[in-house]
Each structure stands twice: as C-alpha cells, then as structure tokens.
Design an enzyme around this catalytic site. Structure first.
Site, PDB file in Angstrom:
ATOM      1  N   GLU A  70      39.512  40.334  43.273  1.00  0.00           N
ATOM      2  CA  GLU A  70      40.225  40.977  44.375  1.00  0.00           C
ATOM      3  C   GLU A  70      39.871  42.465  44.494  1.00  0.00           C
ATOM      4  OE1 GLU A  70      44.281  39.130  44.640  1.00  0.00           O
ATOM      5  OE2 GLU A  70      44.803  41.249  44.668  1.00  0.00           O
ATOM      6  N   ASP A  71      39.778  43.143  43.373  1.00  0.00           N
ATOM      7  CA  ASP A  71      39.725  44.615  43.401  1.00  0.00           C
ATOM      8  C   ASP A  71      38.382  45.227  43.000  1.00  0.00           C
ATOM      9  OD1 ASP A  71      42.375  44.500  44.062  1.00  0.00           O
ATOM     10  OD2 ASP A  71      43.134  44.955  42.064  1.00  0.00           O
TER      11      ASP A  71
END
Ligand code: ZN
Length: 183
Positions: A70-71
C-alpha cells in the site's frame, strides 16, 4: 503454481520480513509525523505475540509486511519472489485497492472483512487495535475529536465483520475502542 520460497525456519522468515519492511518504509513516518513508520508493524508483532500468543511465522511475517504494498514502491511479484505466495497473498488481502477515495475505501474494508483468511484476520485485528491506540497516544496533527471518533467507528464496523476470530485480540481491540473520544 504457487511459488514456494524455501526459508529455513519461522524466525528467519519473520526477521527477513521485518528487515525488508524496515528498508521499504525507510523514509516514512506515521501520521503524527514523528514516529518512524516501521514502529507500526513492530507494534503489531508485539501485540500478536504478547497479547495474542500468535507464533505462526506466516501471520507474523504478513504483519511485518502488511503496509508495504500500500505505502511503498513494492509490487506483489517482488513480495512473492522474496517471501512466497502465502505471505504475499495475506499482505495482498490486507492492502487497499488503489484509486479508491476515502469513503469508498472504508466501505470496501467493511464489506470485505468477513471474507479475509484467518491469518489476514489476525493481522487486521492487531492493526485496528494498534491504530486506535496510536490515534490517542500520538494524535496526528490537526485531527479533531470528531475525525478521530469517525475513524474509531469505522474500525469497529470492520472488526464487527471478523468477530469470533481470536478472543484476546478482540479484547485488545475493545480496550482500544473504549478510548474513543466522547463527542
Ligand atoms: Zn497498519
């Protein structure tokens, strides 16, 4: 054909996962802009082990890695090549689909929570408990009580879909939820 990565033992897997996560999150901070991002997965591991008694290396490795898709600039193929299909699959389950706005993402998380695998549920429970405690202990700059309360309530909706998974972790979540700001 699922990719089986040969990793000698559970401790090796977990340490490699943490090392990889530390590298991937190297320049990032938590929402309070002071806490290094890697503290977050480490807190999940602590909760899973110390409170949940969870020792399954698959769960712990997935917890260590749960935010890297996600990051960070990490893709599923890289994760799969390094840690195998099982670990990468759990991390994938825990990653928001790209391009959803906040409202759609929150609805998606509530809707899909009941379909999570058992390892993903354990990580999710720990994640939600840690996030709520963090919001109170290290509040992000500029978050009003109403905004925090809305995050608490959304988290409770997600957890409602996976109740019955793990008593001690659910209790840890409930303890964190009890700290919801009173509006
Ligand atoms: Zn998280």
């Amino acid at each position: 054909m699922p990719r089986r990565v040969r990793i000698r033992d559970g401790a090796t897997l977990v340490v490699r996962a943490l090392g990889f996560a530390a590298e991937a999150h190297r320049t990032q901070f938590r929402k309070d802009r002071e806490t290094p991002a890697i503290n977050h997965p480490i807190r999940l591991l602590q909760l899973l082990v110390d409170v949940g008694g969870v020792t399954d290396p698959l769960v712990l490795a997935a917890a260590a890695l749960h935010d890297v898709l996600e990051d960070c600039e990490v893709g599923f193929p890289e994760l799969e090549a390094r840690f195998g299909t099982e670990v990468a699959g759990v991390v994938f389950e825990l990653s928001d689909p790209p391009h959803l706005d906040k409202t759609a993402m929150r609805a998606w998380a509530v809707e899909t929570a009941p379909r999570l695998s058992l390892p993903a549920r354990l990580v999710k429970l720990a994640d939600k408990a840690v996030n709520l405690n963090d919001l109170i202990d290290w509040p992000p700059a500029g978050w009003s009580d109403a905004r925090k309360a809305s995050y608490f309530d959304w988290s409770a909706d997600v957890v409602a879909g996976i109740r019955g998974t793990h008593g001690a972790l659910e209790l840890a979540f409930d303890g964190a939820y009890a700290r919801r700001p009173v509006l």
